[in-house]
Design an enzyme around this catalytic site. Structure first.
Site, mmCIF file in Angstrom:
data_model
loop_
_atom_site.group_PDB
_atom_site.id
_atom_site.type_symbol
_atom_site.label_atom_id
_atom_site.label_comp_id
_atom_site.label_asym_id
_atom_site.label_seq_id
_atom_site.Cartn_x
_atom_site.Cartn_y
_atom_site.Cartn_z
ATOM 1 N N ASP A 120 0.853 -1.186 0.000
ATOM 2 C CA ASP A 120 0.000 0.000 0.000
ATOM 3 C C ASP A 120 0.888 1.235 0.000
ATOM 4 O O ASP A 120 1.744 1.394 0.868
ATOM 5 C CB ASP A 120 -0.886 -0.046 1.256
ATOM 6 C CG ASP A 120 -1.909 1.070 1.270
ATOM 7 O OD1 ASP A 120 -1.891 1.913 0.350
ATOM 8 O OD2 ASP A 120 -2.726 1.106 2.214
ATOM 9 N N GLU A 174 -2.703 0.263 -4.351
ATOM 10 C CA GLU A 174 -2.597 -0.974 -3.578
ATOM 11 C C GLU A 174 -2.532 -2.187 -4.486
ATOM 12 O O GLU A 174 -3.245 -2.238 -5.489
ATOM 13 C CB GLU A 174 -3.840 -1.158 -2.700
ATOM 14 C CG GLU A 174 -3.831 -0.394 -1.402
ATOM 15 C CD GLU A 174 -5.197 -0.475 -0.750
ATOM 16 O OE1 GLU A 174 -5.438 -1.427 -0.007
ATOM 17 O OE2 GLU A 174 -6.020 0.414 -1.016
HETATM 18 MG MG LIG Z 1 -2.739 4.039 0.367
#
Ligand SMILES: [Mg+2]
Length: 414
Positions: free
Chosen positions: A8, A104
């Site tokens: 992420d 992500e």
């Molecule tokens: Mg993020």
């Protein structure tokens, strides 16, 4: 045991801005949504000041100014380019990856010979050095657990957090149930009424009860929390059913020429997406709207067309769209929104050649080659490096308001 990593990107839009303006590093920064609407990304420094996510800009502007927060208008085209660089780099670490969102991705390390923690650190180092984006990585046996692990990774020193079979119980018992991926606010409230407050409480609940109260999807989430993979990685994105590009314009448009150019930009962008998916469109709809929905007189006009033989070149798409626009436009109105939808797709390579119409076929093939060449150049140079001459020398007042946009960077390919 399988090992899933969720990578992420931290504060992604702010991090993208910092690549091209290193002076922003270490300072409180926020990025705004289209038309400078509301806050969609915050740096850690801005978060620490208590600046809320999603806050309308006009309401918080005085506070931002007083606290010296730097404001950036969102630049989605640039963020998409940075994202594709990150994704390309990540895809080198596995042959099974799901691009979950712009910032992500799930990576399946399989039963890798290498230590997953080591691998994760290498990913962080590479994405940080080569693209300039900080990432957090969660490691666990399932997607749901790795999502949870990445939330913990964001708050941890090294940016990597692993949930193992041994550590799972402790982690789940200290995580509120509403922080579990796939459990919405409504489900969390319902669970609370039954005395289920942590992810651990939920994981231990009778599966039959979970299935009855939260359907099969809830049951899958529960199994995933106990380390049983139920949600496979979606590695190949499904082809879209339709492609829509529409915009609320930065200021109302009256002349046909302005409306025509504004809609043309949408058609060109839809055409790019269409060709990227290697599709051709069998039908198209164009719409324009005048006035604003919440204030006084407004209206919506649309027209659509089906193509006997699906099309994909800019020349044909623009020609058809402009023909329809001529039918639905009438002078004397203040148009505020417009757009185009393409649908009824087929694979561009599977279309039938109209044998009896050689000259039309040649013309079409030429247009398609041209569009593909333009796509290639635009992809390499970024944004719309090449566009129809009709769009040149316009003041482009239909473009969204972006008061805080900084000089468009040239993105170099790795
Ligand atoms: Mg993020």
């Amino acid at each position: 045991m399988p090992m899933i990593a969720l990578c992420d990107c931290n504060n992604f839009f702010v991090s993208c801005e910092r690549i091209y303006r290193p002076a922003l590093i270490g300072k409180p920064v926020v990025v705004l949504s289209s038309n400078d609407g509301c806050i969609v990304s915050r740096s850690d420094e801005a978060k620490a000041m208590g600046i809320p996510m999603g806050e309308p800009y006009f309401r918080i502007e005085p506070l931002l100014r007083a606290r010296g927060v730097i404001v950036c208008s969102g630049n989605l085209a640039m963020y998409k380019e940075v994202s594709s660089k990150v994704m390309r780099l990540l895809s080198g670490f596995t042959d099974k990856m799901e691009e979950y969102s712009i910032d992500e991705a799930f990576l399946d390390f399989g039963i890798a010979a290498r230590e997953p923690l080591e691998c994760a650190s290498e990913i962080r180092r590479k994405v940080g050095r080569w693209v300039g984006i900080p990432v957090s990585i969660g490691l666990a046996a399932t997607k749901t657990l790795s999502k949870l692990a990445s939330d913990k990774a964001k708050k941890s020193e090294g940016g990597v957090f692993q949930i193992t079979a041994c550590s799972a119980k402790g982690v789940l018992d200290s995580t509120p149930v509403e922080e579990v991926w796939g459990i919405g606010r409504k489900s969390a409230a319902m669970l609370g009424r039954w005395g289920i407050f942590t992810a651990g409480d939920f994981a231990r609940k009778d599966p039959l009860w979970v299935r009855k109260m939260m359907t099969v999807r809830g049951l899958m989430t529960q199994s995933e929390l106990s380390g049983q993979p139920c949600l496979p990685l979606v590695t190949a994105p499904l082809p879209p059913k339709s492609i829509q590009v529409s915009r609320t314009w930065g200021s109302p448009l009256e002349s046909f020429d302005d409306v025509r150019c504004a809609v043309m930009e949408n058609v060109i962008s839809a055409g790019q997406s269409l060709r990227k998916c290697r599709l051709a469109a069998g039908a198209m709809e164009v719409f324009i709207r005048h006035g604003y929905r919440h204030s006084g007189e407004c209206g919506y006009f649309a027209d659509s067309v089906r193509f006997g033989n699906p099309i994909l070149s800019d020349a044909e798409l623009v020609h058809e769209a402009m023909r329809m626009l001529g039918k639905i436009y009438s002078p004397g109105r203040r148009y505020t929104q417009g757009g185009v939808t393409l649908r009824d797709f087929c694979e561009s390579s599977s279309r039938q050649r109209e044998l009896w119409e050689d000259s039309a076929y040649e013309r079409r093939a030429k247009h398609e080659r041209l569009s593909r060449a333009v796509d290639m150049i635009n992809e390499r140079l970024g944004g719309l490096a090449i566009y129809p001459a009709a769009l040149a020398a316009k003041d482009k007042k239909w473009r969204p308001r972006v008061k805080h946009l900084h000089a468009e960077p040239t993105v170099l390919n790795l």
